[in-house]
Design an enzyme around this catalytic site. Structure first.
Site, mmCIF file in Angstrom:
data_model
loop_
_atom_site.group_PDB
_atom_site.id
_atom_site.type_symbol
_atom_site.label_atom_id
_atom_site.label_comp_id
_atom_site.label_asym_id
_atom_site.label_seq_id
_atom_site.Cartn_x
_atom_site.Cartn_y
_atom_site.Cartn_z
ATOM 1 N N ARG A 1 31.896 45.465 57.709
ATOM 2 C CA ARG A 1 32.184 45.590 56.652
ATOM 3 C C ARG A 1 33.866 44.440 56.899
ATOM 4 O O ARG A 1 34.496 43.878 56.684
ATOM 5 C CB ARG A 1 33.025 46.392 55.734
ATOM 6 C CG ARG A 1 34.058 45.989 54.648
ATOM 7 C CD ARG A 1 34.015 47.224 53.429
ATOM 8 N NE ARG A 1 32.962 48.682 54.234
ATOM 9 C CZ ARG A 1 32.998 49.950 55.295
ATOM 10 N NH1 ARG A 1 35.371 49.806 55.601
ATOM 11 N NH2 ARG A 1 33.037 50.915 55.276
ATOM 12 N N TYR B 1 43.020 31.718 33.977
ATOM 13 C CA TYR B 1 41.773 31.662 33.624
ATOM 14 C C TYR B 1 41.247 33.062 33.543
ATOM 15 O O TYR B 1 41.973 34.487 33.775
ATOM 16 C CB TYR B 1 41.270 32.410 36.089
ATOM 17 C CG TYR B 1 40.203 32.249 35.232
ATOM 18 C CD1 TYR B 1 38.754 31.599 35.373
ATOM 19 C CD2 TYR B 1 39.080 32.815 36.196
ATOM 20 C CE1 TYR B 1 37.251 31.257 35.698
ATOM 21 C CE2 TYR B 1 38.060 33.711 36.394
ATOM 22 C CZ TYR B 1 37.336 32.770 35.939
ATOM 23 O OH TYR B 1 36.004 33.380 35.879
ATOM 24 N N ASP C 1 46.739 30.082 42.275
ATOM 25 C CA ASP C 1 45.285 30.140 42.710
ATOM 26 C C ASP C 1 45.345 28.305 43.170
ATOM 27 O O ASP C 1 45.155 27.651 41.599
ATOM 28 C CB ASP C 1 44.504 30.623 41.797
ATOM 29 C CG ASP C 1 43.242 30.023 40.549
ATOM 30 O OD1 ASP C 1 42.875 29.445 41.953
ATOM 31 O OD2 ASP C 1 42.774 31.448 40.191
ATOM 32 N N LYS D 1 34.069 27.772 43.746
ATOM 33 C CA LYS D 1 33.815 26.135 42.869
ATOM 34 C C LYS D 1 34.127 25.197 44.202
ATOM 35 O O LYS D 1 33.094 24.684 44.446
ATOM 36 C CB LYS D 1 35.209 25.892 41.879
ATOM 37 C CG LYS D 1 35.513 27.398 41.233
ATOM 38 C CD LYS D 1 34.109 28.094 39.708
ATOM 39 C CE LYS D 1 34.350 28.733 39.016
ATOM 40 N NZ LYS D 1 35.813 29.750 38.770
HETATM 41 C C1 LIG Z 1 35.861 30.573 38.622
HETATM 42 C C2 LIG Z 1 37.912 31.020 38.336
HETATM 43 C C3 LIG Z 1 38.064 32.028 39.287
HETATM 44 C C4 LIG Z 1 37.555 33.414 39.741
HETATM 45 O O1 LIG Z 1 36.230 33.381 40.538
HETATM 46 P P1 LIG Z 1 35.256 34.037 40.482
HETATM 47 O O2 LIG Z 1 34.266 33.604 41.894
HETATM 48 O O3 LIG Z 1 33.884 33.110 39.496
HETATM 49 O O4 LIG Z 1 35.629 35.481 40.700
HETATM 50 C C5 LIG Z 1 39.279 32.207 39.066
HETATM 51 N N1 LIG Z 1 40.654 30.921 39.361
HETATM 52 C C6 LIG Z 1 39.904 29.687 38.847
HETATM 53 C C7 LIG Z 1 40.817 29.250 38.545
HETATM 54 C C8 LIG Z 1 38.936 29.477 38.327
HETATM 55 O O5 LIG Z 1 38.522 28.743 38.180
#
Ligand SMILES: *Cc1c(COP(=O)(O)O)cnc(C)c1O
Length: 379
Positions: free
Chosen positions: A46, A98, A170, A195
């Site tokens: 961890r 998001y 983000d 992503k």
């Molecule tokens: C998918 C996404 C998230 C969340 O991420 P996860 O890996 O699904 O928890 C946050 N911000 C954006 C812009 C996203 O496309």
């Protein structure tokens, strides 16, 4: 080192025991000690894992950051940031966020006494209007999901500095290949690694990158103390994915432009949201802070008819109807009922997220096949 070289090499050293060029998957929960406290810097996975450390260093390098931290999901990485805050603190965030981030802020953390403002950030003056001495975090997403709004990172950073608030970005849609918020003065960059960084639709993961040592200590403490870490197998897959990030992004951008231009000229299509279009509200800001405009875009139909949008989505053959984005394969999504269903309809529509809005994650296939697929699906 330039970006492509970093994507291939950063964080990855030949394995010290064998010289293996690929960082091994250290699939272990613990590490044997010689005597209590006498160990090789690894005690428990961890806290420390060599495969995760390699990935964390790689992501930090891509973002021009000193430190990287990886988590079980994008949301787990945002969760760690919010845990820096205390009751009474205020967060300014965008109203086109998001859906999962919105749900966490509003339905998990608001009850702990943290106040969230969801505002339009396309005009940075509006950020300052909501700032006060309790503002501890300005949380930006740019381009936003799913409206592809562009927020001026440097302007938000200036406001954050003035009020002593952290600025977090983000950077999931842009990736460090197109946009590096730390270079623009942001304190923390966050990724849904799920992503583009992973890029192959086979991992759920999140990451943070940052420069400040003290802030890194706090976040690493939260990572270890609350335990939202990712496993070594997933880290290995993402290390592999990152090696082609620059090549994939080039194709995503190229295909994104072709699809956007096709849709703009389609008689049935209403609005097309892609920051590379000169008609985009903040195209100039996008041009300033991004090196290209990515493969994410959204569009509506002239008639805002959800049933017709559903029929179009059912007809796609190459685009896969799925949540998620950023993979090599093209995907189509219906934000109002899929990724953004947790945002109430009046709030959704205030941002332009209509029932007919379709979001495309344009993949790296041949553009001609994608256009043919759009043609037969839209009709
Ligand atoms: C998918 C996404 C998230 C969340 O991420 P996860 O890996 O699904 O928890 C946050 N911000 C954006 C812009 C996203 O496309």
């Amino acid at each position: 080192m330039k970006f492509g070289t970093k994507a291939v090499h950063a964080g990855v050293e030949p394995d010290p025991t064998t010289g293996a060029i690929m960082t091994p998957i250290y699939q272990t929960s613990t590490y044997v000690q010689k005597s209590p406290g006498d160990h090789k810097g690894f005690e428990y996975s961890r806290t420390q894992n060599p495969t995760r450390f390699a990935l964390q260093d790689s992501i930090a390098a891509l973002e021009n950051g000193k430190h990287g931290l990886c988590f079980a999901s994008g949301l787990a990485s945002i969760d760690a940031i919010i845990k820096l805050l205390s009751p009474g603190d205020e967060v300014i965030s965008t109203n086109d966020l998001y859906g999962g981030s919105y749900r966490m802020f509003k339905h998990v953390f608001a009850k702990y006494g943290i106040k969230f403002h969801f505002i339009s950030m396309e005009d940075s003056a509006n950020i300052e209007r909501h700032a006060n001495e309790n503002t501890k975090l300005i949380w930006i997403e740019t381009p936003t999901n799913p409206m592809l709004n562009i927020i001026d990172i440097a302007a938000a950073v200036a406001i954050g500095k003035k009020y002593g608030a952290l600025v977090g970005v983000d950077n999931t849609f842009a990736t460090p290949y197109l946009q590096r918020p730390l270079d623009l003065g942001a304190d923390i960059v966050m990724h849904s690694v799920t992503k583009y960084l992973g890029g192959h639709s086979d991992v759920v993961m999140g990451a943070l990158a940052l420069n400040d040592d003290e802030l890194n200590e706090k976040l690493a403490f939260i990572q270890n103390a609350t335990g939202g870490i990712c496993g070594p197998q997933d880290c290995f897959l993402v290390l592999r994915g990152i090696k082609t990030l620059h090549l994939r992004m080039e194709r995503h951008c190229e295909n994104g432009r072709k699809v956007a231009e096709y849709l703009v000229n389609h008689p049935k299509v209403g609005k097309v949201y892609w920051p590379g279009l000169e008609s985009h509200t903040n195209h100039d800001i996008a041009k300033n802070q991004m090196s290209d405009f990515g493969g994410m875009l959204s569009f509506t139909f002239k008639e805002d008819d959800m049933q017709e949008s559903f029929r179009v989505m059912e007809r796609f053959k190459v685009f896969a109807l799925a949540e998620s984005l950023g993979g090599v394969e093209s995907m189509v999504n219906h934000p109002a009922t899929m990724t953004h269903a947790s945002i109430p309809k009046p709030e959704r529509e205030a941002t332009g997220l209509l029932d007919s809005l379709i979001r495309l994650s344009v993949g790296i296939e041949d553009a001609d096949d994608l256009i043919t697929d759009l043609e037969q699906a839209i009709g």
